[in-house]
Design an enzyme around this catalytic site. Structure first.
Site, PDB file in Angstrom:
ATOM      1  N   LYS A  52      -1.494  19.125  -2.720  1.00  0.00           N
ATOM      2  CA  LYS A  52      -0.789  18.840  -1.455  1.00  0.00           C
ATOM      3  C   LYS A  52       0.177  19.985  -1.129  1.00  0.00           C
ATOM      4  O   LYS A  52       0.264  20.433   0.010  1.00  0.00           O
ATOM      5  CB  LYS A  52      -0.053  17.492  -1.549  1.00  0.00           C
ATOM      6  CG  LYS A  52      -1.021  16.304  -1.561  1.00  0.00           C
ATOM      7  CD  LYS A  52      -0.367  14.961  -1.860  1.00  0.00           C
ATOM      8  CE  LYS A  52      -1.467  13.905  -2.040  1.00  0.00           C
ATOM      9  NZ  LYS A  52      -0.959  12.563  -2.359  1.00  0.00           N
ATOM     10  N   GLN A  96       4.341  10.043  -4.552  1.00  0.00           N
ATOM     11  CA  GLN A  96       3.025   9.967  -5.188  1.00  0.00           C
ATOM     12  C   GLN A  96       2.906   8.665  -5.990  1.00  0.00           C
ATOM     13  O   GLN A  96       3.792   8.327  -6.773  1.00  0.00           O
ATOM     14  CB  GLN A  96       2.800  11.193  -6.093  1.00  0.00           C
ATOM     15  CG  GLN A  96       1.410  11.293  -6.673  1.00  0.00           C
ATOM     16  CD  GLN A  96       0.316  11.490  -5.623  1.00  0.00           C
ATOM     17  OE1 GLN A  96       0.526  12.045  -4.552  1.00  0.00           O
ATOM     18  NE2 GLN A  96      -0.885  11.021  -5.935  1.00  0.00           N
ATOM     19  N   ASP A 119       2.113   9.038   4.643  1.00  0.00           N
ATOM     20  CA  ASP A 119       1.015   8.392   3.908  1.00  0.00           C
ATOM     21  C   ASP A 119       0.445   7.200   4.683  1.00  0.00           C
ATOM     22  O   ASP A 119      -0.653   6.730   4.383  1.00  0.00           O
ATOM     23  CB  ASP A 119       1.526   7.869   2.559  1.00  0.00           C
ATOM     24  CG  ASP A 119       1.127   8.769   1.397  1.00  0.00           C
ATOM     25  OD1 ASP A 119       0.056   9.380   1.468  1.00  0.00           O
ATOM     26  OD2 ASP A 119       1.901   8.830   0.419  1.00  0.00           O
TER      27      ASP A 119
HETATM   28  N1  GUN Z   1      -2.135   8.066  -5.160  1.00  0.00           N
HETATM   29  C1  GUN Z   1      -3.473   8.049  -4.947  1.00  0.00           C
HETATM   30  N2  GUN Z   1      -3.742   8.328  -3.650  1.00  0.00           N
HETATM   31  C2  GUN Z   1      -2.556   8.521  -3.044  1.00  0.00           C
HETATM   32  C3  GUN Z   1      -2.191   8.858  -1.706  1.00  0.00           C
HETATM   33  O1  GUN Z   1      -3.010   9.004  -0.787  1.00  0.00           O
HETATM   34  N3  GUN Z   1      -0.852   8.991  -1.484  1.00  0.00           N
HETATM   35  C4  GUN Z   1       0.067   8.798  -2.458  1.00  0.00           C
HETATM   36  N4  GUN Z   1       1.353   8.919  -2.120  1.00  0.00           N
HETATM   37  N5  GUN Z   1      -0.241   8.485  -3.699  1.00  0.00           N
HETATM   38  C5  GUN Z   1      -1.547   8.352  -3.980  1.00  0.00           C
END
Ligand code: GUN
Length: 282
Positions: A52, A96, A119
């Site tokens: 990311k 996350q 998100d």
């Molecule tokens: N953990 C697995 N997929 C995601 C996601 O799309 N966003 C976040 N914040 N955590 C995750």
């Protein structure tokens, strides 16, 4: 012959479009900043967070990185989120998941300002999605809709079957397909006659979290198959929830693993960050 839906290429296309937009915004003096919070050092999470941040760098979005120890308390995390909510220079906040067990994930998601919820997990974002109001969309399902559109696959009037009912993928996926005028069935691990239902699908989205769970006996000839899973097989090779070798020849189009849905999640996160920077400006 079936079409291999190239998520890597399509995500690059989206990131390049965003890069241009960000360059334009910079000319107007606008900087975009994403705050990325990781609690603990789960190796898979570290890889996702790293990707990311790399995508931010590519597009020209600034990223603030908060790598907090496993023992961080819920109160400490909530107070960091509050500080970032108040910070005018921060456009998006990403925590996350999964979080350590002593932290209530729902409380953390609810604490994020919905205007910075890149998100799309906040109940306000999910509610807006359900009733068709503007709001951030969960990145993986939004990425799948974008994959279909950019591959010339129409959802309108089609029988769509989703396997999986998670808050992050299955449920928002079903609503988005409905929004595209699909006829949608949501199935899960306790569905009876799962195979028969899947065999009706013109578009099958598989997010069940079990390696190679779906084989050719689940597929209607000529269906479009979207594989959300990612697993490391015994041979060390990555595979999805779909047994690609068996299924692909029976489809009209299919996403590979890796290089299908995965790259799209990050592209849509970047899209949400750019949108977040426009909040309150139009
Ligand atoms: N953990 C697995 N997929 C995601 C996601 O799309 N966003 C976040 N914040 N955590 C995750």
């Amino acid at each position: 012959m079936y079409q291999i839906i190239d998520g890597k290429r399509i995500s690059k296309e989206i990131k390049d479009e965003l890069k241009e937009q960000v360059a334009e915004l910079k000319k107007q003096g606008r900087e975009i900043v994403l705050a990325v919070i990781q609690v603990g050092n789960d190796p898979a999470s570290s890889v996702y967070v790293g990707n990311k941040k790399k995508a931010c760098e590519y597009i020209g979005i600034g990223s603030l990185s908060y790598e907090l120890p496993e023992e961080t308390t819920q109160e400490e995390l909530l107070s960091l989120i509050e500080k970032l909510n108040q910070d005018e220079n921060v456009n998006g906040i990403l925590v996350q998941l999964p979080l350590p067990k002593h932290i209530d994930e729902d409380a953390v998601i609810c604490a994020i300002d919905p205007q910075k919820d890149v998100d799309g997990f906040h109940p306000q974002s999910v509610g807006a999605l359900c009733i068709g109001q503007p709001g951030f969309l969960s990145c993986t399902p939004a990425g799948i809709i974008e994959l279909l559109k950019r591959s010339g696959i129409s959802v309108e009037g089609k029988e769509c079957v989703v396997i999986g009912r998670s808050n992050i993928v299955g449920k928002p996926m079903a609503i988005l397909l409905l929004r595209e005028n699909g006829t949608v069935t949501v199935t899960h691990s306790r569905t009876q006659n799962l195979k028969e239902i899947c065999k009706r699908a013109d578009i099958l989205v598989v997010a069940i979290g079990k390696p190679k769970f779906v084989d050719d006996t689940y597929i209607k000839e000529g269906a479009v198959v979207i594989d959300v899973g990612i697993h490391r097989g015994e041979n060390g090779k990555l595979c999805g929830d779909v047994d690609y070798e068996k299924v692909a020849p029976h489809t009209s189009a299919i996403t590979p693993v890796p290089g299908g849905v995965g790259p799209m999640t990050i592209a849509m996160l970047m899209h949400n960050c750019v949108e977040a920077s426009k909040v309150g400006t139009n």
